[in-house]
Design a protein around this motif. Structure first.
Motif, PDB file in Angstrom:
ATOM      1  N   SER A  18       3.365   8.039  -8.054  1.00  0.00           N
ATOM      2  CA  SER A  18       3.762   7.108  -9.026  1.00  0.00           C
ATOM      3  C   SER A  18       4.631   7.106  -9.812  1.00  0.00           C
ATOM      4  O   SER A  18       5.544   6.154  -9.984  1.00  0.00           O
ATOM      5  CB  SER A  18       2.231   6.903  -9.906  1.00  0.00           C
ATOM      6  N   ASP A  68       0.887  -1.267   0.169  1.00  0.00           N
ATOM      7  CA  ASP A  68      -0.076  -0.030   0.032  1.00  0.00           C
ATOM      8  C   ASP A  68       0.842   1.321  -0.143  1.00  0.00           C
ATOM      9  O   ASP A  68       2.014   1.164   0.444  1.00  0.00           O
ATOM     10  CB  ASP A  68      -1.038  -0.163   1.183  1.00  0.00           C
ATOM     11  N   THR A 123      -4.405   1.027  -8.783  1.00  0.00           N
ATOM     12  CA  THR A 123      -5.162   1.691  -7.855  1.00  0.00           C
ATOM     13  C   THR A 123      -6.317   0.948  -7.392  1.00  0.00           C
ATOM     14  O   THR A 123      -6.821  -0.047  -8.061  1.00  0.00           O
ATOM     15  CB  THR A 123      -5.721   2.860  -8.572  1.00  0.00           C
ATOM     16  N   LYS A 124      -6.633   0.838  -6.150  1.00  0.00           N
ATOM     17  CA  LYS A 124      -8.040   0.062  -5.828  1.00  0.00           C
ATOM     18  C   LYS A 124      -9.079   0.676  -6.034  1.00  0.00           C
ATOM     19  O   LYS A 124      -9.377   1.823  -5.898  1.00  0.00           O
ATOM     20  CB  LYS A 124      -7.880  -0.043  -4.082  1.00  0.00           C
ATOM     21  N   LEU A 175      -0.066  -0.751  -4.597  1.00  0.00           N
ATOM     22  CA  LEU A 175      -1.431  -0.801  -4.953  1.00  0.00           C
ATOM     23  C   LEU A 175      -2.301   0.230  -3.718  1.00  0.00           C
ATOM     24  O   LEU A 175      -1.872   0.053  -2.748  1.00  0.00           O
ATOM     25  CB  LEU A 175      -1.952  -2.081  -4.774  1.00  0.00           C
ATOM     26  N   THR A 176      -2.771   1.119  -4.334  1.00  0.00           N
ATOM     27  CA  THR A 176      -3.328   2.121  -3.382  1.00  0.00           C
ATOM     28  C   THR A 176      -4.728   2.731  -3.480  1.00  0.00           C
ATOM     29  O   THR A 176      -5.142   2.709  -4.992  1.00  0.00           O
ATOM     30  CB  THR A 176      -2.480   3.231  -3.039  1.00  0.00           C
ATOM     31  N   GLY A 177      -5.417   3.170  -2.848  1.00  0.00           N
ATOM     32  CA  GLY A 177      -6.801   3.905  -3.124  1.00  0.00           C
ATOM     33  C   GLY A 177      -6.636   5.368  -2.990  1.00  0.00           C
ATOM     34  O   GLY A 177      -7.657   6.126  -3.525  1.00  0.00           O
ATOM     35  N   GLN A 178      -5.459   6.019  -3.030  1.00  0.00           N
ATOM     36  CA  GLN A 178      -5.223   7.305  -3.009  1.00  0.00           C
ATOM     37  C   GLN A 178      -4.007   7.598  -3.734  1.00  0.00           C
ATOM     38  O   GLN A 178      -3.200   8.571  -3.386  1.00  0.00           O
ATOM     39  CB  GLN A 178      -4.954   7.745  -1.701  1.00  0.00           C
ATOM     40  N   GLY A 179      -3.704   6.978  -4.911  1.00  0.00           N
ATOM     41  CA  GLY A 179      -2.857   7.283  -5.835  1.00  0.00           C
ATOM     42  C   GLY A 179      -2.560   8.555  -6.281  1.00  0.00           C
ATOM     43  O   GLY A 179      -3.624   9.104  -6.722  1.00  0.00           O
ATOM     44  N   ASP A 180      -1.552   9.176  -6.501  1.00  0.00           N
ATOM     45  CA  ASP A 180      -1.475  10.441  -7.255  1.00  0.00           C
ATOM     46  C   ASP A 180      -0.216  10.388  -8.181  1.00  0.00           C
ATOM     47  O   ASP A 180       0.547   9.544  -7.991  1.00  0.00           O
ATOM     48  CB  ASP A 180      -1.431  11.454  -6.421  1.00  0.00           C
ATOM     49  N   VAL A 225      -8.610  -2.928  -7.771  1.00  0.00           N
ATOM     50  CA  VAL A 225      -7.818  -3.211  -8.977  1.00  0.00           C
ATOM     51  C   VAL A 225      -8.580  -4.564  -9.572  1.00  0.00           C
ATOM     52  O   VAL A 225      -9.247  -5.450  -8.822  1.00  0.00           O
ATOM     53  CB  VAL A 225      -6.527  -3.536  -8.734  1.00  0.00           C
TER      54      VAL A 225
END
Length: 203
Positions: free
Chosen positions: A92, A56, A105-106, A83-88, A108
């Motif tokens: 990345s 994460d 991103t979650k 793997l993240t729900g808050q990617g930017d 996925v």
């Protein structure tokens, strides 16, 4: 979990996600080991195990990018999939620049996750093979005497036996003997192979 079997190491502070992704990966035939934080992973260093890491990005104590940096520092060669729900975008880009295999991103899709895992495992296998060959080469090089290493450094620059003998103030016959010995120890048959070995060893 078999130590020789590649494993997917999942690092995430979301307990429900750990359960779900473990089920998914195991159903796909992967061995899985989970960690509730990057700190937990770092405190329990792995042996030289094959596999990859799914981590994460946003975790308490040590975030994903800090975790990636600590892995590099520790010499861990496991490829990382973020793997993240808050990617930017900046995160990345930084992650990929530092060698991350992928940034997902979650939630996925199963296909995307499995594709990233397969690529990461294949990459790890290639890198482990290269590292093994490098270690074997280094072990052979370490058997050379100081004089044989000196002769090697002259041979790979294209110097002839007669020239090397003059440089080292010895006989051509002695140089031939050193040359034969070092080629036997390094398990090579030609100067071209010697050059490749020297380059691989960073000489």
């Amino acid at each position: 979990m078999n130590a020789s079997q590649p494993a997917v190491f999942v690092v995430d502070d979301d307990a429900s996600f750990l359960v779900a992704v473990t089920r998914l990966l195991r159903a796909g035939g992967h061995a899985v080991k989970t960690y509730s934080s990057a700190v937990e992973f770092v405190k329990n260093p792995l042996p030289d195990a094959p596999g990859c890491i799914i981590a994460d990005l946003h975790m308490p104590g040590m975030n994903g990018l800090e975790f990636q940096a600590s892995l590099h520092q520790a010499g861990c060669r496991l490829p990382v999939i973020f793997l993240t729900g808050q990617g930017d975008i900046p995160a990345s880009v930084q992650a990929m620049r530092h060698g991350a295999e992928d940034f997902l991103t979650k939630p996925v899709k199963r296909e995307k996750l499995f594709d990233a895992v397969q690529r990461a495992l294949a990459r790890n296998q290639r890198e482990r093979e290269v590292h093994l060959k490098q270690s074997e080469l280094r072990a052979r090089f370490d058997t050379l005497t100081p004089r044989e290493r000196e002769v090697l450094s002259h041979v790979v620059t294209g110097r002839l036996n007669k020239q090397i003998a003059a440089d080292l103030d010895t006989s051509e016959r002695t140089i031939k003997a050193h040359r034969a010995n070092l080629m036997a120890k390094l398990q090579v048959q030609s100067v071209a192979e010697l050059v490749r070995v020297s380059q691989a060893l960073g000489l």
